[in-house]
Each structure stands twice: as C-alpha cells, then as structure tokens.
Design an enzyme around this catalytic site. Structure first.
Site, short mmCIF file in Angstrom:
data_model
loop_
_atom_site.label_atom_id
_atom_site.label_comp_id
_atom_site.label_asym_id
_atom_site.label_seq_id
_atom_site.Cartn_x
_atom_site.Cartn_y
_atom_site.Cartn_z
N VAL A 60 42.99 40.52 29.46
CA VAL A 60 43.40 39.15 28.71
C VAL A 60 42.08 38.50 28.54
O VAL A 60 41.28 38.30 29.36
CB VAL A 60 44.15 38.19 29.77
N ALA A 105 37.58 36.24 30.57
CA ALA A 105 38.51 37.42 30.73
C ALA A 105 38.93 38.01 32.05
O ALA A 105 38.23 37.61 32.84
CB ALA A 105 37.83 38.51 29.64
N LYS A 106 39.96 38.68 31.84
CA LYS A 106 40.26 39.39 32.97
C LYS A 106 40.97 40.62 32.87
O LYS A 106 41.71 40.60 31.88
CB LYS A 106 40.99 38.52 34.20
N GLY A 107 40.88 41.76 33.66
CA GLY A 107 41.59 43.05 33.25
C GLY A 107 42.34 43.16 34.71
O GLY A 107 41.79 42.96 35.58
N ASP A 146 35.87 43.74 40.21
CA ASP A 146 36.53 42.70 40.80
C ASP A 146 37.21 43.26 41.91
O ASP A 146 36.77 44.43 42.38
CB ASP A 146 37.51 42.18 40.00
#
Ligand code: GLU
Length: 416
Positions: A60, A105-107, A146
């Site tokens: 995202v 963002a992050k995945g 992360d």
C-alpha cells in the site's frame, strides 16, 4: 488485538482529530485517509511434494506527495489489507514529521516466518518482489524490514529486482546487509532513536536516567536494542518480554546477559535471575518508562487504566489505541508517539538510500551523529508545537505531520 477496532480505525481517528484541529475540510480528510495506490498480489508457491500453495501479499502506497513511498515489509500471520493501510498511513506521518523526503508505504505477506524454512522464505520473498516489481524502485517506493523480515529478506529483494533490471540497484530497498550497500548503524537505528527520545522525555520531566526504571515489551529488532541502550545510559530495566512471556527483576535485569540467553534459547523466558511474569501484568508494572516495542493495540481501553508508567515511548507502530490515549492523557501519562519515537529506523533508511544513490559511504559515527540530530530536532518541533497549542505530544506530532503533507498537496495543486 483485544478490541474489535482495527489499526486502520485507530489511524483514521487520529487523522480525523488532526484534520479538525487544523481546520481542514472533509475533502482533505478523504484525500489523506485514502491510500493513493494499493496492490494485492498472489504468491503461488510449489510445495516440496509438488502441490501448489497460494499466499496473498499487499503493498500500500498511502502518499506520494513529498517523494517516493517508503516503508517496511511485514511477514506475519496477522497481516491483512487494513493493517497494511494503517501502517502505510503512519509511515506518511513519520516521514513528514522527521522531514525525510518520502511518502508512506507498507507491505505485508500473511505468513508465519518461524514456521518456514529459509528456502521457502526466500521463494516467498522473491516471488512477492517480482509481483510488486512494477511499483517499486529507488524513485518510486523503497521497502525496508519490519516484523518478520530482516536484512537477508532485503538482500533477496534487492537481488530479485536487480536481476530483472540487468544491473545492481542498491537504492531499491533499505536495511540491507552492510556487505551489500547497507548503512552502518541501520540495524540499531530504531532502538537508538527510542533511547534518544526516552532520554529527552526524562530530561523534560527532570528525571535523571539513573533514577528511572524501564519496562520493555518486545525483545526483537526494536525492544532489544532499546533495553540495551537504556541500560547503558543508567536506566534500570526491570522487565522485558517477548511473545512467549515476560521476565521481571525489581533490582534491574542484566540486559547483555538476557541477550545472551535469547541468542541461546530463542526467548527471554527461563532467564535465571528474574521472575516469570504474565505479559498483561507486565504492562501494568510501576515504572518510569514503558516501551511497547512489539505490535499494534497492546495498550487499550481494557488495560490503560492499570498502566502505572510516567512516560510511554512507543517503539512499535500503533501500540496505543485512541480510547487508551484518552484514558492515559487523563491520568497525566506522557506519551511519546510512535511516529516520533520509532522514526530512527526510517531516518537511517533515508541515509542508506542517500549513500546508495551517491555510492559514497559514511562512517558509523557520522550516521549516529546525524540520527541523533534529526531525532532531537523532531522532538523539539513536537514539544514546541504542543506547547503553542496546548496539545498532547501525539496530537502535536500528528498535526505537524498532517500539516506538512497537506501543505505539499496544496502547493503541488491538483492535476488536472
Ligand atoms: N519498518 C520500519 C518502520 O515502521 C522502517 C521503515 C523504513 O525504514 O522504511 O518505521
């Protein structure tokens, strides 16, 4: 999660409060509450017995206005799209607050890394990278580690991306091994940042480090180093925990000895010279500094009233729910919010990206010095903002970040 509300509900409530405080309209809320781009991918994998398994992954990109998107990749059985959306939004505010030129963002991939053999983990990582390839790159979106991912994961991502491009692209991810274009000081950066703001918060309340006690929830990438740095500065670390349980010693834990125990046994549990404790009980221990450094939503409406810490320093992303925030504010607990407290990681990720783009490497002391300067500058900005508007540190940090992002939107204008 102990409440039915999701991290995305919490993130949107924080944004909504900031939008009201700043006097922006509903259109600005909608624009900032909604990710610019969301990609959901299938990750088909062949099992050793020849059958096919299908995993699901997300990336995202919440905001792209101040620069390329930036944020970690999480491998966890709790990953879902709403969690990734919340974490991406928090990355936008974090990058704006510490003034690095990125959007958020992050995945995430819904898997449980400890259950997977390294070989499978590598295949998941490479296929996920290949699926999100069109939207990542040094000028588009730069993943980093992360929960559940580490420098090896980043090395596989960088290799997969580079192989497809036909040349090595160091700037596509950060948090890489130092032998492969990683930055010195990146591995400890988030923990160091937590310790720096913890020190600043103690100083503000007139508490000497050697008069302070700390409770650290989570003994992974963030909590472990934070406990060590705090102990080195003279703070008595009286309890630490991981997903298996907590340990407590009112006289202070020997943190390097706990680290050696974890390296040997894989958990803090069973450490000689400390009492076993329930994780929930640990959060309510009397202490100066409570450092939640694991996952979202651990301090909630149901346990916030029992918190007996003077200061909470949020090493994790989103550890305190909005309802808990209100209870804690009423109790007079100082909360150093996540987007400030755990920003050390993305600050040194930024340094890594700058070094990779210039192919010129800094010394560890240069990295640490610049990290401290940026953390303290952001701390001062938040304190000044909160004093000028009589706001909590969370509200001040969120408002300041949202204001910076909104301003960037306004000056860029809307296309077409
Ligand atoms: N995953 C980390 C965070 O939540 C680091 C992100 C990055 O370095 O891009 O801040």
């Amino acid at each position: 999660m102990s409440t039915a509300r999701t991290p995305l509900d919490e993130a949107r409530e924080q944004l909504s409060d900031a939008i009201k405080a700043l006097g922006y309209d509903a259109g600005m809320f909608d624009m900032l509450a909604t990710p610019r781009r969301e990609t959901t991918v299938s990750i088909p994998l062949r099992r050793d017995d020849g059958t096919i398994e299908l995993l699901v992954g997300h990336r995202v990109q919440h905001n792209l206005t101040r620069g390329p998107a930036k944020g970690g990749l999480r491998f966890s059985p709790d990953v879902d799209l709403d969690e990734v959306r919340a974490l991406a939004m928090w990355m936008t505010w974090k990058c704006a607050l510490v003034d690095v030129p990125y959007g958020g963002a992050k995945g995430g991939v819904n898997i449980d890394p400890p259950q997977l053999l390294p070989r499978r983990l590598e295949r998941v990582t490479r296929r996920y990278t290949s699926e999100i390839m069109p939207i990542i790159g040094p000028e588009r979106d730069i993943p980093a580690p992360d929960i559940g991912t580490d420098e090896q994961t980043m090395a596989w991502m960088m290799d997969t991306f580079s192989t497809a491009q036909g040349h090595t692209v160091l700037g596509v991810v950060t948090g890489k091994p130092v032998s492969l274009g990683g930055s010195l000081g990146r591995a400890s950066a988030t923990s160091r940042g937590v310790a720096i703001v913890a020190d600043a918060a103690l100083e503000r309340l007139g508490i000497e480090p050697d008069q302070a006690t700390a409770v650290v929830q989570g003994f992974g990438k963030v909590g472990r180093g934070a406990a060590r740095f705090l102990a080195e500065s003279g703070v008595k670390v009286i309890a630490v925990s991981d997903q298996y349980g907590a340990i407590h010693s009112p006289d202070g834990l020997d943190v390097p000895a706990v680290e050696a125990h974890v390296d040997e046994c894989g958990t803090v549990v069973g450490f000689a010279g400390a009492d076993a404790l329930d994780n929930d009980v640990m959060i309510q221990l009397e202490c100066t500094l409570l450092i939640p450094a694991a996952v979202e939503g651990v301090i909630h409406e149901g346990n916030a009233d029992g918190v007996r810490a003077t200061i909470i320093v949020e090493g994790a992303n989103g550890p305190t729910t909005a309802a808990a925030d209100r209870i804690l504010e009423h109790k007079g607990v100082t909360i150093v919010p996540d987007i400030l407290a755990n920003a050390g990681g993305v600050i040194v990720s930024y340094f890594e990206w700058v070094q990779a783009n210039q192919a010129y490497w800094w010394s560890e002391s240069e990295v640490e010095e610049r990290l401290e300067q940026r953390m303290r500058a952001a701390w001062r900005d938040v304190i000044k903002y909160s004093q000028a508007r009589t706001m909590s540190l969370r509200s001040a940090a969120t408002c300041l970040a949202v204001e910076r992002v909104a301003e960037a939107h306004v000056v860029r204008g809307l296309y077409p």
